[in-house]
Design a protein around this motif. Structure first.
Motif, mmCIF file in Angstrom:
data_model
loop_
_atom_site.group_PDB
_atom_site.id
_atom_site.type_symbol
_atom_site.label_atom_id
_atom_site.label_comp_id
_atom_site.label_asym_id
_atom_site.label_seq_id
_atom_site.Cartn_x
_atom_site.Cartn_y
_atom_site.Cartn_z
ATOM 1 N N GLU A 10 54.988 29.603 -22.906
ATOM 2 C CA GLU A 10 56.088 28.912 -22.238
ATOM 3 C C GLU A 10 55.595 27.579 -21.702
ATOM 4 N N LEU A 11 56.396 26.540 -21.920
ATOM 5 C CA LEU A 11 56.086 25.206 -21.427
ATOM 6 C C LEU A 11 56.865 24.969 -20.135
ATOM 7 N N ASP A 12 56.155 24.637 -19.082
ATOM 8 C CA ASP A 12 56.746 24.344 -17.774
ATOM 9 C C ASP A 12 56.709 22.832 -17.575
ATOM 10 N N GLU A 13 57.863 22.158 -17.688
ATOM 11 C CA GLU A 13 57.880 20.705 -17.583
ATOM 12 C C GLU A 13 57.827 20.211 -16.146
ATOM 13 N N VAL A 14 58.047 21.093 -15.187
ATOM 14 C CA VAL A 14 57.939 20.705 -13.777
ATOM 15 C C VAL A 14 56.469 20.547 -13.392
ATOM 16 N N ASN A 15 55.661 21.532 -13.788
ATOM 17 C CA ASN A 15 54.239 21.526 -13.449
ATOM 18 C C ASN A 15 53.347 21.065 -14.598
ATOM 19 N N ASN A 16 53.960 20.745 -15.752
ATOM 20 C CA ASN A 16 53.206 20.307 -16.938
ATOM 21 C C ASN A 16 52.132 21.321 -17.321
ATOM 22 N N THR A 17 52.549 22.565 -17.480
ATOM 23 C CA THR A 17 51.609 23.625 -17.825
ATOM 24 C C THR A 17 52.092 24.393 -19.054
ATOM 25 N N GLY B 66 33.891 14.193 -32.686
ATOM 26 C CA GLY B 66 33.897 15.216 -33.729
ATOM 27 C C GLY B 66 35.177 16.024 -33.674
ATOM 28 N N GLU B 67 35.757 16.272 -34.831
ATOM 29 C CA GLU B 67 37.027 16.995 -34.843
ATOM 30 C C GLU B 67 36.790 18.496 -35.003
ATOM 31 N N PHE B 68 37.310 19.101 -36.059
ATOM 32 C CA PHE B 68 37.401 20.553 -36.049
ATOM 33 C C PHE B 68 36.974 21.188 -37.370
ATOM 34 N N TYR B 69 36.558 22.420 -37.268
ATOM 35 C CA TYR B 69 36.189 23.229 -38.434
ATOM 36 C C TYR B 69 36.785 24.597 -38.178
ATOM 37 N N LEU B 70 37.771 24.984 -38.983
ATOM 38 C CA LEU B 70 38.545 26.190 -38.702
ATOM 39 C C LEU B 70 38.761 27.010 -39.968
ATOM 40 N N GLY B 71 38.903 28.322 -39.790
ATOM 41 C CA GLY B 71 39.215 29.214 -40.894
ATOM 42 C C GLY B 71 40.716 29.261 -41.156
ATOM 43 N N TYR B 72 41.098 30.086 -42.119
ATOM 44 C CA TYR B 72 42.497 30.181 -42.523
ATOM 45 C C TYR B 72 43.094 31.512 -42.097
ATOM 46 N N GLY B 73 44.403 31.495 -41.894
ATOM 47 C CA GLY B 73 45.106 32.715 -41.528
ATOM 48 C C GLY B 73 46.599 32.459 -41.414
ATOM 49 N N ASP B 74 47.327 33.492 -41.002
ATOM 50 C CA ASP B 74 48.780 33.412 -40.822
ATOM 51 C C ASP B 74 49.103 33.334 -39.331
ATOM 52 N N PHE B 75 50.109 32.538 -38.998
ATOM 53 C CA PHE B 75 50.495 32.315 -37.607
ATOM 54 C C PHE B 75 51.955 32.697 -37.394
ATOM 55 N N ASP B 76 52.184 33.466 -36.348
ATOM 56 C CA ASP B 76 53.535 33.811 -35.894
ATOM 57 C C ASP B 76 53.592 33.397 -34.424
ATOM 58 N N PHE B 77 54.351 32.347 -34.107
ATOM 59 C CA PHE B 77 54.294 31.823 -32.741
ATOM 60 C C PHE B 77 55.682 31.500 -32.196
ATOM 61 N N LYS B 78 55.817 31.806 -30.904
ATOM 62 C CA LYS B 78 57.080 31.594 -30.187
ATOM 63 C C LYS B 78 56.810 30.690 -28.982
ATOM 64 N N ILE B 79 57.664 29.671 -28.842
ATOM 65 C CA ILE B 79 57.487 28.672 -27.785
ATOM 66 C C ILE B 79 58.762 28.615 -26.959
ATOM 67 N N LYS C 275 37.994 44.734 -39.633
ATOM 68 C CA LYS C 275 38.961 44.010 -38.814
ATOM 69 C C LYS C 275 38.736 44.312 -37.343
ATOM 70 N N ALA C 276 39.140 43.379 -36.504
ATOM 71 C CA ALA C 276 39.117 43.569 -35.058
ATOM 72 C C ALA C 276 40.266 42.769 -34.467
ATOM 73 N N THR C 277 40.691 43.131 -33.258
ATOM 74 C CA THR C 277 41.720 42.361 -32.569
ATOM 75 C C THR C 277 41.188 41.886 -31.218
ATOM 76 N N ILE C 278 41.601 40.704 -30.845
ATOM 77 C CA ILE C 278 41.276 40.125 -29.547
ATOM 78 C C ILE C 278 42.575 39.624 -28.936
ATOM 79 N N SER C 279 42.845 40.029 -27.724
ATOM 80 C CA SER C 279 44.046 39.549 -27.048
ATOM 81 C C SER C 279 43.684 39.059 -25.660
ATOM 82 N N MET C 280 44.489 38.138 -25.134
ATOM 83 C CA MET C 280 44.240 37.616 -23.789
ATOM 84 C C MET C 280 45.453 36.839 -23.305
ATOM 85 N N ASN C 281 45.497 36.620 -22.020
ATOM 86 C CA ASN C 281 46.450 35.713 -21.409
ATOM 87 C C ASN C 281 45.730 34.381 -21.154
ATOM 88 N N PHE C 282 46.456 33.290 -21.244
ATOM 89 C CA PHE C 282 45.838 31.999 -20.968
ATOM 90 C C PHE C 282 46.869 31.026 -20.395
#
Length: 638
Positions: free
Chosen positions: A63-70, A219-232, A162-169
């Motif tokens: 979630e984008l909070d435009e009041v607090n810019n978070t 220096g920019e980025f080096y990333l692997g490939y995968g599928d993304f499902d994202f909600k904003i 396979k493994a899963t990692i989850s977190m809040n941020f």
């Protein structure tokens, strides 16, 4: 007559040899890195039969909070270990930690500042970390600067585990984000350009294992490939544009905007989804008049995702025509300040032209959309979306738009390591930009790649080799080492050394071989040589790995009977020798000598057989090579 000719020839050659000591130039031609093949990466420059790479799939809700810019939310990562070894931990990138006052990037920023500096009041808040392998769960992790190490009680199995990692941020969105992301305040609201906005898995590969270099800035980025499902989730009056395909259009767009989108998908001309006079009029542009809306996107087989959100957007789009009858959609989102006067109202035209050209010339564009966003970011690319300076117009806007969307091929499709080998990303892209600019609208704009700039840089005593690490390169040299010099090297390969057909065959083959994979420099060198059939060790060694220069010269022209002996000198590193002779009657002839003429000496004598009187000899008459001394390239026959 024959005896006289041979006598003169012997005298000239003997005199020349007396002036030039014996010199074996084998070191210029010999192998300079360990380029032998393995089962992982073959000597022909292809992925080997045992090639593997790991990847990760992501589910994100923020979630984008435009009041607090978070930004705040959750991420669930499914990690796929295709390597031949078990993994007891996984490394993640936390680039938002670069915006802390004590980050390595902040502490290594020059006191006078430079392009890649930014706010220092941000950084991640991480909580509720859960790492699972099988039935085992662990909460242990370690954060070091912009890296996060997550541990498992039970290692991830090799060869498909396979493994899963989850977190809040959560974190504060920087206003100034190292010219890669940030916030732009305009009359009708704030434009949020969101990149490096979630914890991203580091690459584990067969070359270095874990690639955990800290994010410093250049220096920019080096990333692997995968599928993304994202909600904003954003305020109801915002428009969100993002990597991938929008999944819930009917929930976030009123019927009129949906209708306009359908028109744009069928149109080669730009169609407004939100017109300039509709910006801020939520009765027309939004399906509800209060609260929040969640935008849902999916992006497959990609190395990253980014998005932009604002209530200040003009929004337009047009169809992209791809090979084999396939389609995608070009979109642009920009504020009123960017509209008009040959500016962002042409952004979708530019985006469409760029994507169509590269798709036809090199490799089909794989993503459903290509979105250009007017931003406080000067120019930065992410899969399917780019951020470009909101004040740009004309040639400047074309140049940055074409460049950022050229990055969809390098490094988004061909997944090179930008952090270490930036020239395989920026340089290759700048090279293909040269030809797309020539093609756009019958040459409406000029390319930024030119010979004079390269020659001037190559004379600079403070120059650095192309292969200098981007975080180490002097900022004043980065444009040349990363962008223009490697691009010009490829241009010389295509226009002077290999020719169009051989180069294009090899370059397209390289893209196809390494699409969605991780090539190293040697893979590129080997592939180009094997497909083109040319040993180019001498070129890679000198142009990419050294500060050596090109300096060919015509030393002398000696008549022998009706013919001429032309003496050429190589004062730099080896290059094929192309020259043009002009006769007194105005007739011209072009000749070519292979690069091997310099193997045993830096001087070469060529017999020009003719019954005409010679007037002039010119090396490289089209001035393609970056020869640093033009004054010795022409010989006028007295």
């Amino acid at each position: 007559m024959i005896k006289k000719f041979l006598f003169v020839l012997v005298c000239i050659v003997t005199s020349t040899q007396a002036q030039t000591p014996f010199q074996n130039n084998q070191s210029s031609y010999s192998e300079f890195t360990y380029r032998q093949g393995t089962n992982l990466r073959t000597a022909s420059g292809n992925p080997g039969p045992d090639y593997w790479q790991n990847g990760a799939d992501y589910k994100l809700e923020v979630e984008l909070d435009e009041v607090n810019n978070t930004i705040s939310g959750t991420v669930e990562i499914t990690y796929h270990n295709n390597s031949p070894e078990k993994l007891s931990f996984v490394w993640l990138h936390l680039e938002q930690n670069r915006y802390k006052e004590d980050s390595r990037g902040a502490l290594t920023t020059p006191i006078q500042g430079y392009r890649f500096d930014g706010d220092l009041d941000g950084g991640y808040n991480i909580s509720n970390v859960v790492a699972k392998t099988g039935k085992s769960t662990n909460n242990e992790y370690l954060i070091t600067d912009t890296r996060m190490q997550v541990f498992f009680d039970e290692p991830i199995s090799a060869n498909g585990g396979k493994a899963t990692i989850s977190m809040n941020f959560s974190y504060k969105i920087p206003g100034k984000g190292l010219d890669r992301m940030g916030r732009l305040d305009v009359e009708k609201g704030t434009i949020y350009s969101m990149a490096q906005w979630y914890p991203r898995v580091a690459v584990f590969d067969d070359v270095l294992g874990w690639n955990t270099e800290p994010y410093l800035g250049a220096g920019e980025f080096y990333l692997g490939y995968g599928d993304f499902d994202f909600k904003i989730t954003v305020p109801y009056d915002h428009i969100v544009v993002a990597s991938g395909a929008l999944q819930n259009e009917k929930e976030v767009l009123p019927s009129e905007l949906q209708k306009r989108m359908r028109q744009a998908e069928k149109s080669d001309q730009t169609v407004h989804i939100i017109q300039p006079d509709e910006v801020g009029n939520t009765q027309i542009t939004r399906p509800k008049q209060n609260g929040k809306l969640t935008w849902h996107f999916i992006m497959e087989n990609t190395r990253d995702i980014a998005f932009a959100s604002s209530k200040a957007f003009i929004w337009d789009a047009a169809r992209i025509n791809l090979p084999e009858g396939k389609k995608a959609i070009a979109q642009s989102a920009y504020p009123l300040e960017s509209n008009g006067d040959n500016a962002w109202e042409r952004s979708t035209e530019y985006t469409k032209a760029s994507i169509e050209y590269y798709s036809e010339k090199w490799f089909p564009y794989p993503y459903p959309a290509a979105v250009n966003v007017a931003s406080n970011v000067g120019g930065m690319e992410y899969p399917g979306i780019s951020f470009c300076g909101y004040e740009r117009k004309g040639n400047s806007l074309w140049g940055v738009t074409d460049h950022e969307f050229g990055h969809m091929w390098f490094p988004m499709i061909v997944g090179s390591n930008e952090k270490k080998h930036v020239w395989m990303d920026e340089g290759f892209n700048t090279f293909i930009n040269y030809y797309s600019t020539q093609a756009f609208n019958n040459g409406e704009y000029n390319s930024r790649l030119n010979r004079n700039g390269i020659v001037a840089y190559n004379k600079n005593p403070n120059r650095e080799p192309i292969t200098t690490h981007p975080d180490i390169t002097q900022s004043r040299n980065l444009g040349m080492t990363a962008y223009y010099k490697p691009a010009y090297g490829l241009l010389m390969l295509r226009e002077y050394i290999l020719g169009h057909e051989r180069f294009d065959n090899a370059f397209k083959s390289y893209i196809n071989a390494w699409a969605y994979k991780h090539p190293q420099p040697n893979d590129f060198f080997n592939h180009m040589e094997n497909v083109s059939g040319e040993d180019l060790n001498w070129f890679w060694k000198h142009w990419f790995y050294s500060n050596d220069n090109i300096d060919l010269a015509v030393e002398a022209v000696n008549p022998v009977g009706n013919d001429y002996l032309l003496t050429f000198i190589n004062n730099g590193f080896p290059m094929p020798l192309k020259f043009e002779v002009t006769y007194e009657d105005g007739q011209k002839e072009r000749k070519e000598l292979p690069v091997e003429v310099w193997q045993r000496s830096n001087r070469w004598i060529y017999l020009l057989k003719t019954d005409k009187k010679l007037k002039e000899v010119v090396i490289d008459p089209d001035q393609i090579t970056a020869d640093i001394e033009d004054s010795n390239n022409t010989f006028i026959v007295e």
